[in-house]
Design an enzyme around this catalytic site. Structure first.
Site, short mmCIF file in Angstrom:
data_model
loop_
_atom_site.label_atom_id
_atom_site.label_comp_id
_atom_site.label_asym_id
_atom_site.label_seq_id
_atom_site.Cartn_x
_atom_site.Cartn_y
_atom_site.Cartn_z
N LEU A 297 29.96 39.43 40.51
CA LEU A 297 31.42 39.43 40.34
C LEU A 297 32.01 38.05 40.59
O LEU A 297 33.07 37.72 40.05
CB LEU A 297 32.05 40.48 41.26
CG LEU A 297 31.81 41.93 40.85
CD1 LEU A 297 32.37 42.88 41.91
CD2 LEU A 297 32.44 42.24 39.50
N ARG A 301 34.63 36.93 37.76
CA ARG A 301 36.03 36.63 38.05
C ARG A 301 36.44 35.28 37.48
O ARG A 301 37.59 35.05 37.14
CB ARG A 301 36.28 36.70 39.55
CG ARG A 301 36.31 38.14 40.05
CD ARG A 301 36.23 38.28 41.55
NE ARG A 301 36.23 39.69 41.91
CZ ARG A 301 35.79 40.19 43.05
NH1 ARG A 301 35.27 39.38 43.97
NH2 ARG A 301 35.83 41.48 43.29
N VAL A 421 41.33 44.72 36.34
CA VAL A 421 39.86 44.72 36.37
C VAL A 421 39.31 43.64 37.29
O VAL A 421 40.03 42.76 37.74
CB VAL A 421 39.30 44.53 34.95
CG1 VAL A 421 39.68 45.71 34.07
CG2 VAL A 421 39.80 43.23 34.33
N GLU A 422 38.00 43.73 37.56
CA GLU A 422 37.29 42.78 38.44
C GLU A 422 37.92 42.73 39.83
O GLU A 422 37.95 41.69 40.48
CB GLU A 422 37.26 41.38 37.83
CG GLU A 422 36.62 41.29 36.46
CD GLU A 422 35.10 41.28 36.50
OE1 GLU A 422 34.55 41.48 37.60
OE2 GLU A 422 34.49 41.08 35.45
N GLY A 423 38.43 43.85 40.29
CA GLY A 423 39.13 43.93 41.57
C GLY A 423 40.63 43.83 41.34
O GLY A 423 41.14 42.77 40.97
#
Length: 673
Positions: A297, A301, A421-423
């Site tokens: 990730l 990110r 997305v991606e946190g």
């Protein structure tokens, strides 16, 4: 158990959450990264000066690829068709494989181009200018899809799978589930080692797997019951496995769902039923799957940020050109200060986004050890500022910006997803606050526990402990400056930024004072809120945003220093210099506003209003509203999902949805997509 998890004023649920997160993140790196130092009021110049750059050889190699890629994107790439048809044609993916885009960071010995993270993000930025769907597919393929094999795979695994994903087939990452989003540790998919130890038995379901229906290789996260070597007790840990779709029991039952933006990307739902995964397909170590996921990730990110930057830069240029050529009241829109304000803001924010992104990719390329806060910051800052830029561009172009043929509305739709997305950004704000300031918070808590009054102890016990600890010179060395700062307002000196170009000294001094303020207010808020800070996410967000703004300003300062030392000049440099100065003003204002809100805010009334609204909505019937498919309290009670007029993308078995969107029944059918 850490000091933070032993806080007395928090609930058992919050305590478990802290323990789970700390277990997921693992031990602190030996050396603190740049942003963690900001929380202490320190400015690690050596980590941001000089501005990181790739080698001349690598840049030239990437430049050649970018030239070929841009010619294709300008003249052949079907961006509008992809959005309208909700599908990226096979020939597009084949062209990207042929150019080497899909294997850009894969080492040459495995069929890739062997370029670095910075080069990869330059490519993603260019693709993002033209087509966010394609940018997301390329990013998901290489940043997370096959990245785990690159980072953690055995030599045998690399030889077997990397040539395939470099030149032939897509890779996908299977982490999210119907009930697992930002809570990565909450996996419900499970695996267990067979009795003879030759394979893992995999069961569960994954959701939101980009390109999962098209992929030839899947990286799958699953819970595994393992014995803790320290305690001897069995506990659930996450394990990462390499899975291929031809394994018996792998069922892609939904290839995609129609969505607002990035419509050309496909997010699959995949069910695993007693899938036998060979033991040699274990990635890294049993129980270390979250380490694998979090490492991947970090790269995802950044590439997400690169795609946003490309789209935002195009939106800025397109809307500015529109303002120069669109006339109202016998004058171009660009003549009006209200429009100039938007143009300046767009220029400043895109400059800050670019400076931050390539600062972080430089850190990744040189393999900095403590970088998780920086990559999370790049994701939050670029997705938020990119959205602000694109939304301002929409406002400048007005009604025509909203029209499909002018393409801005597609960029607008495509980029809304990136704050989710991606946190999710709200989760990332709490992460930046908690993980960025964790070591400072633990030191403050240790001092408090050593020298503060404990209501659970008797007066005699308190006095004995306090007097004993007060005689510890190492403890006093830390405690006295902290007490002077918190109770007398005597702050440590602002850090000194020495490596900056002489003409940038005023901005360096401003930044140093802001760093000093940030560290001071982090300590004050910890004192004001006490143990309640664990749940005060509004306060956390203000301090996290300030830390992110400070990182953006640090990256911008370093980038401007680089340009000045290289003798940059001309209209492009003048734009950058003016944007840099305006960025400082914009972000300093936001920082000061957040500092004011730390003490005077509407948080109390916000909590009351939220609770009152929750109580009211709780009286409304579930059947009139959509309910999440995995709700533990209301599953199956919501409004039926209406799909009659929405394009469907079933798998080999058609699955209809129940009232909450969850699969209700299935029948054999061929794919329509």
């Amino acid at each position: 158990m850490s000091l933070l998890s032993r806080l007395k004023g928090i609930s058992a649920q919050d305590r478990r959450m802290i323990e789970d997160i700390e277990a997921m993140l693992g031990p602190e790196p030996e050396e603190m990264g740049f942003m963690k130092n900001l929380f202490w009021g320190r400015f690690r110049e050596d980590l941001v000066f000089p501005y990181p750059e790739e080698s001349k050889e690598e840049r030239e190699k990437c430049d050649a690829l970018l030239a070929e890629l841009e010619a294709y994107l300008k003249n052949e790439h079907p961006s509008i068709l992809i959005d309208q048809e909700q599908y990226i044609p096979d020939w597009v993916l084949e062209r990207l494989f042929e150019m080497g885009v899909m294997g850009l960071t894969i080492p040459e010995e495995y069929g890739g181009l062997g370029l670095g993270v910075t080069s990869y993000n330059r490519v993603l930025e260019l693709i993002g200018r033209y087509c966010a769907s394609t940018a997301v597919v390329v990013s998901a393929h290489q940043s997370i899809g096959c990245k785990a094999i690159m980072l953690f795979g055995t030599e045998e695994q690399k030889r077997k799978y990397l040539p395939i994903v470099a030149r032939e087939k897509l890779a996908a990452f299977c982490l999210s589930e119907p009930n697992v989003g930002s809570d990565a540790a909450g996996q419900q998919t499970r695996c267990e080692l067979s009795e003879d130890g030759t394979y893992y038995i995999l069961n569960g379901e994954k959701k939101w797997s980009t390109s999962g229906a098209l992929a030839g290789v899947l990286t799958v996260m699953a819970k595994q019951r393992l014995k803790n070597p320290k305690t001897g007790k069995e506990e659930d840990r996450v394990t990462a496995l390499i899975v291929t779709p031809d394994m018996e029991g792998v069922d892609v039952f939904e290839k995609n769902r129609s969505k607002a933006g990035i419509r050309g990307t496909w997010q699959a739902r995949i069910r695993f039923t007693n899938v036998k995964v060979p033991r040699e397909n274990l990635l890294y170590k049993e129980g270390k799957g979250l380490n694998v996921a979090l490492s991947c990730l970090n790269y995802g990110r950044c590439t997400l940020s690169a795609g946003v930057l490309g789209g935002a830069t195009w939106a800025m240029e397109q809307s500015t050109k529109w303002a120069q050529t669109r006339y109202q009241f016998d004058r171009p829109l660009a003549d009006f200060e209200a429009v100039q304000q938007k143009i300046a803001k767009m220029a400043a924010l895109t400059y800050g986004m670019r400076a931050m992104l390539y600062m972080v990719t430089g850190m990744l390329d040189r393999q900095d050890k403590d970088i998780m806060v920086e990559t999370a910051t790049a994701k939050v800052f670029c997705s938020q500022m990119g959205w602000e830029v694109i939304d301002e561009a929409m406002q400048i172009m007005g009604g025509e910006g909203y029209m499909t043929e002018n393409e801005l509305e597609r960029v607008w739709r495509d980029n809304r997803i990136h704050r989710i997305v991606e946190g999710a950004n709200e989760v990332m704000q709490s992460f930046v606050f908690a993980y960025g300031g964790k070591q400072l918070a633990e030191q403050m808590l240790a001092i408090k526990q050593a020298l503060g009054w404990d209501r659970d102890q008797s007066p005699v016990e308190n006095l004995q402990r306090i007097v004993s600890n007060a005689l510890n010179p190492r403890l006093l060395k830390r405690a006295l400056p902290l007490a002077a700062e918190l109770f007398l307002g005597i702050r440590p000196e602002a850090p000194r930024i020495r490596r900056v170009h002489p003409s940038l000294r005023p901005w360096a001094d401003r930044l140093a004072r802001l760093v000093q303020q940030h560290a001071h207010y982090f300590k004050l808020v910890s004192k004001w809120e006490g143990d309640a800070i664990v749940t005060r996410q509004a306060q956390q967000a203000r301090l996290a945003d300030n830390a992110m703004y400070l990182f953006a300003l640090s990256a911008a300062l370093s980038d401007m220093d680089r340009q000045l030392r290289k003798g940059a000049s001309g209209v492009a440099f003048e734009k950058d210099r003016a944007a840099f100065e305006h960025l400082f003003d914009l972000l300093e204002i936001r920082i000061q506003q957040n500092l004011g809100l730390l003490r005077r805010n509407g948080d109390e009334s916000m909590r009351r209003a939220a609770q009152a609204t929750l109580r009211y909505v709780d009286t409304l019937p579930n059947r009139d509203y959509y309910i999440h498919e995995a709700s533990p309290v209301a599953k199956g009670t919501g409004k039926p999902v209406q799909k009659e007029h929405i394009k469907q993308f079933p798998g080999d078995r058609y699955v209809t949805a129940g009232g909450d969107g969850a699969p209700a029944e299935s029948s054999t059918a061929r794919s329509e997509a």
